[in-house]
Scaffold this active site. Structure first.
Site, PDB file in Angstrom:
ATOM      1  N   GLU A 192       0.463  -1.212  -0.507  1.00 29.80           N
ATOM      2  CA  GLU A 192       0.021  -0.130  -0.323  1.00 29.80           C
ATOM      3  C   GLU A 192       0.697   0.955   0.418  1.00 29.80           C
ATOM      4  O   GLU A 192       0.552   2.438  -0.539  1.00 29.80           O
ATOM      5  CB  GLU A 192      -1.090   0.221   1.312  1.00 29.80           C
ATOM      6  CG  GLU A 192      -2.294  -0.827   0.852  1.00 29.80           C
ATOM      7  CD  GLU A 192      -2.746  -0.731  -0.195  1.00 29.80           C
ATOM      8  OE1 GLU A 192      -3.538   0.052  -0.368  1.00 29.80           O
ATOM      9  OE2 GLU A 192      -3.260  -1.485  -0.753  1.00 29.80           O
ATOM     10  N   SER A 470     -51.060 -25.020  38.856  1.00 22.69           N
ATOM     11  CA  SER A 470     -50.913 -26.047  39.574  1.00 22.69           C
ATOM     12  C   SER A 470     -49.444 -26.074  39.993  1.00 22.69           C
ATOM     13  O   SER A 470     -48.855 -27.224  40.820  1.00 22.69           O
ATOM     14  CB  SER A 470     -50.532 -27.867  38.443  1.00 22.69           C
ATOM     15  OG  SER A 470     -52.128 -27.617  38.461  1.00 22.69           O
TER      16      SER A 470
END
Length: 775
Positions: A192, A470
């Protein structure tokens, strides 16, 4: 005669005066304009300089929090199978090889796994990459060793299950330049910006060279930007291709180089560069990209992997190695050649690296959130200690309790069971939720918020408040059993019809599920068979406020009014609240808050908050032990007996079914020796399902527990508990050999004294139960 007038001589003119004045005016204007522009340029440069320094020296990035599952730990006797460990390795992105030669690889034989784990910052300290071997037998892990020597313990790094992201959804892991391999740094510079260490932010020669190449090609094929300019563009500016942007870019690049060292700039570049997209998340920096593409920390990158990341810099979408592997490999090989040309690697190494595969893991190691329902619970618990902006920007590392293996099985059990039940038209639109906790710690190891576990919407496990039916009955029984001088498991309770007339004239007349009455039954029998009439009578004797107080003691806040209907479960709780309540029943009366988080650290591993195991006794352990025995009987003889159609007789589990009026809610809570799981099934519109707790939620529970280790529930008998033989019909003291005699636990001093005359009969099952429960 007057003299004629003579013509006056014109005054001498300065040569070129008329031509010179406009030039001077133009020069004056130009000077003034230049001066103004220079002043403006100076002011603008000062502004840009302040901008450069403010962001570069301040908080450069908002770092998302990373959320981890539990780490998989190994020790002899651990009940992981070889297949489960391999599944975890795959989810971590490990690669199978003939011989693990680098971190993130493993090999497998018929009875062993050899693993080369990665380095990781755990809350209890840094762990270096290491090789270890796991041997397996029919029970699980039989040996843990390293280098042929027993180590008795090892672990893998945890799977990342999600993150908490800032508004722009940028995802990155900050790395220091010393953590970045030399091969990656040198490859980046070679490809780069060859002159990075010699220019001052801009490179005129590179710009001219790129311009000439582009003119010859008739299109843009090469850029002239330095690494510093690229950083400025990504860090400070937009990507607009305008002269003004390029102008600002050049000035800011020079200013950046003026103030900061090259290595500081390169480190910022390594953390800022865009390298991919994962859904809504943008992958920035080599630290995150290394995890995203290879599943390894950046420091473990090999040269060919470094080359691929540098290749992606040129175009993250165009060179995406998952979508365009051939294109990415071609670019990677070019980068390897440039590395060889630049002396970063040798030509021979370059050739060898080019022959290697890309090494990209098939799936990204993590997505926005693999488990959205569990992440909701994590966020809920984090909100008590952390601000939202800190979670989105400080890069915190959140270590949770989630077990991906159990979570996967839980999701499958719920979705497949619901799909099967929906074949009945009455069950169309059925939904569900599930919470699984570790019995010994209260850690939430799995949480499912709906039949579509990946749907990040309404989380029924945390938000759906439904009547528990229950499931209230064990609380009624526990409230009674704490009055040991009045109630025992053998205490007779009338299961007979009755009604209550309220002041407004309404009449409440509860009924049993089978519409029958059963006369006088023991407290244990009433609970095991979920008899409404007997349990409501017991609750009314105790008082509804006392039962609600017991619910609160067990860790569940409720403002329910003390109406008799509470005794049939007219109490709205979420599945998570029910899981907390039953966690405390399963842990012998200790209040054990459910937790989804173990620890939170800074990005560097510094511990911020630890969420330790925290518990304290809230209910008498002897009374809770008696209740656990009764819940064991629920599964052996009562409403949960279908369990033993699938599980062996010697597998001990305890639980309770729950069904609400008109079959709108189906519940089951059950636990073995390791895990407690709460399951709810119902419809979001609260319409009828035609499912009981046994025909619906219990089915989900069984489908899950068939896939979990079958570790029996064996509670420790408190010293204040004794076992006595009693007559099952009368509750009077009996003898082991008597017909109808059962062994039953009692708190010392509460066992019946009156004896029954009996006919002898050897009850082998009860002898086995007695010896088994008494340890």
């Amino acid at each position: 005669m007057s003299k004629p007038k003579t013509a006056r001589k014109p005054a001498n003119k300065r040569p070129g005066k008329k031509k010179t004045a406009p030039k001077r005016r133009i020069l004056s204007i130009l000077f003034k304009v230049t001066l103004v522009l220079s002043v403006l340029l100076v002011i603008w440069t000062i502004y840009l300089d302040a901008t450069v320094r403010e962001k570069f020296e301040g908080k450069r990035w908002q770092l998302p929090a990373q959320v981890f599952a539990r780490p998989m730990e190994f020790f002899p006797g651990q009940n992981y199978t070889r297949g489960q460990v391999e599944e975890e390795l795959k989810s971590l992105g490990y690669r199978r090889t003939d011989r693990p030669g680098q971190p993130g690889t493993y090999s497998m034989s018929s009875s062993a796994l050899e693993v080369y784990s990665r380095s990781f910052k755990f809350p209890d300290g840094d762990q270096k990459a290491q090789k270890f071997r796991l041997d397996f037998d029919g029970q699980g892990v039989s040996r843990v060793s390293a280098g042929g020597t027993d180590t008795n313990w090892s672990r893998l790094e945890p799977v990342v299950i999600g993150g908490i992201y800032p508004a722009q959804h940028e995802d990155r892991l900050l790395v220091s330049l010393k953590e970045v391999p030399d091969s990656l740094k040198k490859a980046l510079v070679a490809v780069e910006d060859k002159n990075f260490y010699s220019h001052y932010g801009v490179s005129p020669l590179s710009i001219m060279r790129a311009t000439w190449v582009n003119i010859r090609a008739g299109r843009v094929v090469q850029g002239g930007s330095t690494l510093t300019q690229q950083l400025v563009k990504n860090f400070y500016l937009s990507s607009d291709q305008t002269i003004w942007r390029k102008f600002n870019e050049a000035i800011m690049a020079v200013l950046l180089e003026w103030h900061y060292e090259k290595d500081e700039i390169l480190e910022a570049y390594c953390n800022e560069i865009f390298l991919g997209q994962a859904g809504a998340r943008a992958i920035h920096g080599f630290g995150m990209a290394s995890q995203f593409y290879f599943g390894v920390p950046v420091q473990d990158l090999t040269p060919e992997k470094s080359a691929l990341l540098v290749a992606i810099v040129k175009g993250a979408s165009y060179y995406n190695p998952r979508r365009h592997p051939e294109r990415a490999q071609k670019r990677r090989d070019l980068v390897l050649q440039m590395m060889a040309d630049g002396g970063v690697i040798s030509n021979e190494q370059s050739i060898g690296f080019k022959n290697r595969p890309l090494g990209v893991v098939t799936q990204p190691r993590y997505s926005d959130s693999l488990y959205p329902a569990f992440m909701d619970l994590v966020r809920q618990q984090l909100d008590k200690d952390y601000r939202e902006e800190d979670l989105q920007s400080e890069g915190l590392r959140i270590f949770t309790t989630l077990d991906p293996l159990i979570q996967s099985q839980a999701e499958s059990a719920l979705s497949k069971t619901v799909k099967g039940l929906e074949r009945n038209k009455a069950n169309q639109g059925l939904q569900g939720a599930l919470v699984t906790t570790a019995l010994d710690s209260g850690e939430v190891v799995a949480l499912v918020g709906g039949k579509d576990a990946q749907f990040a919407g309404f989380n029924r496990a945390l938000e759906a408040k439904r009547q528990i039916g229950s499931l209230i009955k064990p609380v009624i029984a526990l409230t009674a059993l704490q009055e040991k001088d009045k109630y025992t498991l053998a205490t007779p309770i009338k299961d007979e019809a009755f009604s209550i007339k309220f002041e407004n004239g309404d009449v409440w007349a509860p009924q049993n599920y089978d519409k029958q009455t059963h006369g006088e039954v023991s407290l244990q029998h009433a609970l095991a068979h979920s008899l409404n009439l007997a349990n409501v009578r017991l609750g009314l004797e105790l008082g509804v406020p006392a039962v609600l107080d017991q619910v609160r003691k067990l860790g569940v806040e409720t403002d329910a009014a003390p109406y008799p209907s509470v005794l049939l479960g007219a109490l709205n709780l979420t599945p998570l609240q029910v899981a907390h309540l039953y966690q405390n029943l399963a842990s012998t009366g200790f209040d054990t808050p459910l937790r989804a988080i173990r620890a939170v650290t800074k990005p560097d591993g510094e511990l911020l908050t630890r969420y330790p195991f925290d518990t304290h006794q809230v209910v008498d352990p002897a009374a809770t032990y008696l209740l656990q025995y009764a819940m064991f009987d629920v599964m052996r003889e009562g409403t949960g007996r279908r369990v033993y159609q699938r599980f062996p007789e010697d597998y001990s589990v305890a639980g309770k079914t729950g069904t609400t009026d008109d079959y709108r809610d189906s519940w089951f809570v059950g636990f073995n020796g390791q895990y407690q799981t709460t399951v709810w099934l119902g419809k979001d519109d609260n319409s009828v399902t035609r499912l009981t707790g046994a025909s619906g939620a219990l089915e989900v529970w069984m489908n899950l527990y068939q896939r979990l280790p079958q570790v029996s529930f064996v509670p420790t008998t408190p010293e204040t508990v004794e076992w006595v033989w009693v007559d099952s019909a009368t509750g009077k003291k009996s003898d082991e050999g008597c017909d109808g005699s059962v062994a039953m636990p009692f708190q010392r001093g509460s066992a019946p004294v009156e004896e029954v005359v009996c006919v002898g009969r050897d009850n082998a099952l009860q002898r086995w139960l007695r010896s088994w429960w008494d340890g």
